[in-house]
Design a protein around this motif. Structure first.
Motif, PDB file in Angstrom:
ATOM      1  N   UNK A  74       0.845  -1.195   0.000  1.00 46.80           N
ATOM      2  CA  UNK A  74       0.000   0.000   0.000  1.00 46.80           C
ATOM      3  C   UNK A  74       0.877   1.240   0.000  1.00 46.80           C
ATOM      4  N   UNK A  75       0.524   2.222  -0.794  1.00 50.25           N
ATOM      5  CA  UNK A  75       1.277   3.476  -0.801  1.00 50.25           C
ATOM      6  C   UNK A  75       1.053   4.230   0.501  1.00 50.25           C
ATOM      7  N   UNK A  76       2.106   4.860   0.970  1.00 56.54           N
ATOM      8  CA  UNK A  76       2.085   5.546   2.262  1.00 56.54           C
ATOM      9  C   UNK A  76       1.622   6.991   2.091  1.00 56.54           C
ATOM     10  N   UNK A  77       0.328   7.164   1.798  1.00 58.15           N
ATOM     11  CA  UNK A  77      -0.206   8.527   1.679  1.00 58.15           C
ATOM     12  C   UNK A  77      -1.623   8.539   2.244  1.00 58.15           C
ATOM     13  N   UNK A  78      -2.101   9.722   2.676  1.00 62.42           N
ATOM     14  CA  UNK A  78      -3.420   9.763   3.307  1.00 62.42           C
ATOM     15  C   UNK A  78      -4.467   9.128   2.412  1.00 62.42           C
ATOM     16  N   UNK A  79      -5.318   8.312   2.987  1.00 62.51           N
ATOM     17  CA  UNK A  79      -6.419   7.747   2.234  1.00 62.51           C
ATOM     18  C   UNK A  79      -6.162   6.368   1.664  1.00 62.51           C
ATOM     19  N   UNK A  80      -4.903   5.943   1.576  1.00 58.39           N
ATOM     20  CA  UNK A  80      -4.628   4.649   0.955  1.00 58.39           C
ATOM     21  C   UNK A  80      -5.103   3.489   1.820  1.00 58.39           C
ATOM     22  N   UNK A  81      -4.848   3.570   3.135  1.00 59.92           N
ATOM     23  CA  UNK A  81      -5.351   2.522   4.014  1.00 59.92           C
ATOM     24  C   UNK A  81      -6.881   2.539   3.998  1.00 59.92           C
ATOM     25  N   UNK A  82      -7.440   3.728   3.974  1.00 57.32           N
ATOM     26  CA  UNK A  82      -8.901   3.845   3.922  1.00 57.32           C
ATOM     27  C   UNK A  82      -9.435   3.114   2.702  1.00 57.32           C
ATOM     28  N   UNK A  83      -8.794   3.360   1.555  1.00 55.96           N
ATOM     29  CA  UNK A  83      -9.243   2.713   0.319  1.00 55.96           C
ATOM     30  C   UNK A  83      -9.186   1.191   0.459  1.00 55.96           C
ATOM     31  N   UNK A  84      -8.130   0.712   1.116  1.00 62.48           N
ATOM     32  CA  UNK A  84      -7.976  -0.729   1.311  1.00 62.48           C
ATOM     33  C   UNK A  84      -9.108  -1.283   2.185  1.00 62.48           C
ATOM     34  N   UNK A  85      -9.375  -0.595   3.296  1.00 70.35           N
ATOM     35  CA  UNK A  85     -10.375  -1.115   4.227  1.00 70.35           C
ATOM     36  C   UNK A  85     -11.790  -0.933   3.700  1.00 70.35           C
ATOM     37  N   UNK A  86     -11.992   0.123   2.908  1.00 73.30           N
ATOM     38  CA  UNK A  86     -13.298   0.294   2.273  1.00 73.30           C
ATOM     39  C   UNK A  86     -13.544  -0.873   1.317  1.00 73.30           C
ATOM     40  N   UNK A  87     -12.489  -1.251   0.579  1.00 68.93           N
ATOM     41  CA  UNK A  87     -12.620  -2.369  -0.365  1.00 68.93           C
ATOM     42  C   UNK A  87     -13.004  -3.643   0.385  1.00 68.93           C
ATOM     43  N   UNK A  88     -12.344  -3.890   1.527  1.00 65.81           N
ATOM     44  CA  UNK A  88     -12.669  -5.085   2.316  1.00 65.81           C
ATOM     45  C   UNK A  88     -14.095  -4.993   2.859  1.00 65.81           C
ATOM     46  N   UNK A  89     -14.467  -3.798   3.321  1.00 67.49           N
ATOM     47  CA  UNK A  89     -15.807  -3.610   3.883  1.00 67.49           C
ATOM     48  C   UNK A  89     -16.885  -3.794   2.823  1.00 67.49           C
TER      49      UNK A  89
END
Lengths: 367, 367
Positions: A303-318
C-alpha cells in the motif's frame, strides 16, 4: 433494569482507590444499577471520579463488597484494614500479583473467610480516574483467587462483581495465577529488556539493519520500569522458575553454537530441537477470540504511504463484506509505502484477494 | 529509457538461482532495461521465471556481473564455480550470512578481487519464482561486504546492481554484517524460540491468560526451523557473542529475583538497571522511516469488530487528510470488538482525535 433483574452484584459496593481501575469498576457497577461508594486518599482523583458519575463519596456503613484498587505496594494493608472496618463485607482487590498480597493481608488481620483475590486483565493505555471507562472490563478475563477458607458466598459475590463489570471470571489458586502471569507476562518482560539492553553498546549501523522481528521482541522493553520493578519484585519466586527454564534452554543453544563455531558440525540438533519446541509452544497460544483451533489466513498487500490509501484498502474489504481480524503494517526503511498484512477467516481469503485485485491493489501473497 | 540513461548496471547480468530473490533481481533489472540471463538447476523454476519476463535462459559468454541467489548451503560452491567459469565478471551473492560463505568461496578458488558479498534485506511472505516481484527491493537496505582485495570497479558494479534493483546499498565488512544480523535478527530468533518452548509444558489455563506481549515475543518462534538451523549454524560465532551477553544479563536478574524471593529486598536495583537499560536500548531502534528522532503519537480507538468498521475509521482519517504511520489492533479474548492503536505524526494527533470524535468514534486516549 434493576440490579436484581440483571443478576448484578447486590450493593452497596465500596471501591477504595479512584484510579483507572477503581473508577472503571465503579462506572461499570453504576451502569448496571448498583449503588457505589468511592474512597481515595487523593481528593482530586475522588472528585474527578464522582464528577464522571462513578457513584457517591459519602461514607457507607455496611457495603456488601469492598473492592480495593490501590497501587500494589499498599494493597495488603488496605485489604486488612477494610476487612477490620467492615466485618461482614466481601473483600477483594485488583492487584496483578496475588500470592504475596493475600498472604500479607492475612498476616495483617484480614478475615480469610471473606477475602477473595482479584485480577482483571484490562487496559493500560491511559491512567487515573479521567481515563476510566465503564466498558474497560467488557469480555476481559477477571481472575479470582480463593483460598480453602474463603466462604462460597463471598467467592460468589466476587464473581458477580466481575460479571457485573462485563468480565469473564476465571477461578485459579493464587499460586496458579502467579505462575501463569510469570510465564505469559513477567518473564517475557525480562527477556525483552535483556535483549533491548544489548542494543545500548551497538553500532548505529547495526541497529539500522533492524527489522520487524527486533521491533516486536523489544516493544515491551519500553514499558515503565518503576511499575515493572514492583511487579517483578512481588512475583520474584514464580518468575525465577520460568526464567531458570529459559536460561537453561539458551545455555544449551549457546553451547551448541560454540561447538559449531569451533567446527563441530553435529551440534545443530540441539538448535533444531529448541526451534521446533518454540514453534510448537507458540502454536499453543489461542487465537484472537480465544479459540486455538481457528487459524486466520494472511493476505499481504503493498500500500502506498499517503493519506487515504489505508482507507481505500479497508473500504474495499468492507464493501466485499469481509471482516478483517487483524492488520499488520510492515515498516520499510526510508520507504513511502508499506506492506500491509491482513488476517481474515480462511474462507474469506480468496474473496478478499479477488476484491482487492479487482480494485487495483497490489496483492503480494496469501498464506 | 535505456540502462545508460538511468545509471543502471551495465549488462549482461547472469542470475544463478531462479527462486524468490533471484527472480526478483532479474525482474528488477529487466524493469531497468538491463539484459538478464537466468540459470537454475530446477527447470520448472527457471521456466516460471522466464515466463514472468525475468530475462533469457540462453547461455551467456561474458556477463558483467553474476548474482548467485542459491540456498545458503550451496552459495560458497556456486560462487567459486562462477568465478572460475567467468574470469572477468563481478561475482556477488544474496546470502544472509556473509563471513563464512565468502571465506569458503575463496578457499574453493573464487577470485578475491572480483568477489563482493551481498545481502538484500527484503521480503519473506512468499517463496519461489512465482512469488517474485520487480519491486521487492525498492527502498530496502542491500548490504555489500567487500574485502581489502576487492577491486573498486567490482565493488562499484555490485553497488549499481543494488541501486538498479531500487535498493539502498550499505557498505560493511563481512564481520560487521554478521555481527549486526546476529544482534538484530539471529539472537532475537533464539530468544523467541526459547521463550515459546516454555509454553509446551504449561497448563492450558496459564496460556489462556496470554496477552499481546507474549504474542509479540513469540511471533518469530513460528518461523521455519530448517531455514533457521542453517542461518544459526552459519553465523554461530557472532550469535554466540550476543547470546552470551543476553544470558549474562538474565542471570543477573535471576540472581536478584532469587534473593528477593528469599526476602532480601535490596536486590531490586539490579532489576531496575536491566529494565532501564532495556528501555534505553529500545529507544535506539529507528522509526518507521529510519529516522530515530521522529517519535509518533499514539491514538487509541475502540472499534466494533464487524465488517466496515475499520474502513469507517480509516476513511475518517483519510477525509481529515491525516496519514496513519502504523496501526495496531489489540486482541481481546472472546470479544467482538477491539482496541486499535493508530500511530501518527505528533502534530496530527489532536486533529485526528477531533476528527474521530466528531464522527462518533470511541477515542480512548492519546499518548
Amino acid at each position: 433494569m434493576t440490579a436484581q433483574q440483571t443478576g448484578a452484584v447486590a450493593g452497596p459496593v465500596l471501591v477504595i482507590g479512584a484510579g483507572l481501575i477503581g473508577t472503571s469498576i465503579a462506572l461499570a457497577l453504576v451502569r448496571a444499577g448498583v449503588e457505589v461508594h468511592l474512597r481515595d486518599v487523593d481528593p482530586e482523583q475522588l472528585a474527578t471520579a464522582i464528577a464522571r458519575g462513578a457513584g457517591s463519596a459519602a461514607p457507607v456503613d455496611a457495603p456488601t463488597l469492598v473492592a480495593v484498587a490501590v497501587p500494589p505496594r499498599f494493597a495488603a494493608d488496605v485489604l486488612a484494614a477494610a476487612s477490620q472496618e467492615f466485618p461482614t463485607s466481601t473483600i477483594t482487590d485488583v492487584t496483578s500479583v496475588k500470592g504475596p498480597v493475600l498472604k500479607r493481608a492475612l498476616a495483617r488481620g484480614a478475615d480469610p473467610a471473606r477475602l477473595v483475590g482479584g485480577h482483571p486483565m484490562a487496559g493500560r493505555e491511559v491512567s487515573g480516574a479521567a481515563g476510566a471507562r465503564k466498558d474497560l472490563f467488557d469480555d476481559r478475563l477477571w481472575i479470582l483467587t480463593s483460598t480453602d477458607e474463603t466462604g462460597v458466598a463471598h467467592q460468589g459475590r466476587a464473581r458477580q462483581l466481575a460479571t457485573t463489570c462485563g468480565a469473564v471470571p476465571v477461578l485459579m489458586s493464587a499460586a496458579e495465577h502467579d505462575q501463569a502471569v510469570a510465564l505469559v507476562s513477567h518473564t517475557p518482560q525480562v527477556l525483552s529488556s535483556a535483549l533491548a539492553a544489548q542494543l545500548l553498546p551497538a553500532h548505529e549501523q547495526s541497529i539500522a539493519v533492524a527489522g520487524q522481528g527486533l521491533r516486536d521482541m523489544t516493544r515491551i522493553a519500553a514499558s515503565d520500569s518503576g511499575l515493572w520493578v514492583d511487579i517483578l519484585t512481588q512475583n520474584a519466586g514464580p518468575v525465577s522458575v520460568v526464567l531458570t527454564g529459559v536460561i537453561h534452554e539458551l545455555q544449551e543453544v549457546l553451547h551448541a553454537l560454540q561447538e559449531l563455531a569451533n567446527g563441530d558440525i553435529d551440534h545443530d540438533e540441539i538448535i533444531d530441537a529448541t526451534l521446533k519446541a518454540g514453534a510448537k509452544g507458540r502454536s499453543r497460544i489461542p487465537g484472537k477470540h480465544g479459540n486455538p483451533d481457528l487459524d486466520f489466513a494472511e493476505v499481504a498487500v503493498m500500500v502506498e504511504d499517503k493519506p487515504g490509501e489505508l482507507a481505500r484498502l479497508f473500504v474495499a474489504a468492507g464493501e466485499a463484506r469481509i471482516n478483517l481480524e487483524d492488520v499488520r503494517i510492515e515498516h520499510v526503511l526510508g520507504r513511502p509505502s508499506g506492506l500491509v498484512e491482513l488476517s481474515v477467516r480462511p474462507e474469506t481469503a480468496e474473496p478478499l484477494v479477488a476484491a482487492l485485485t479487482a480494485r487495483g491493489f497490489d496483492v503480494r501473497g496469501q498464506a
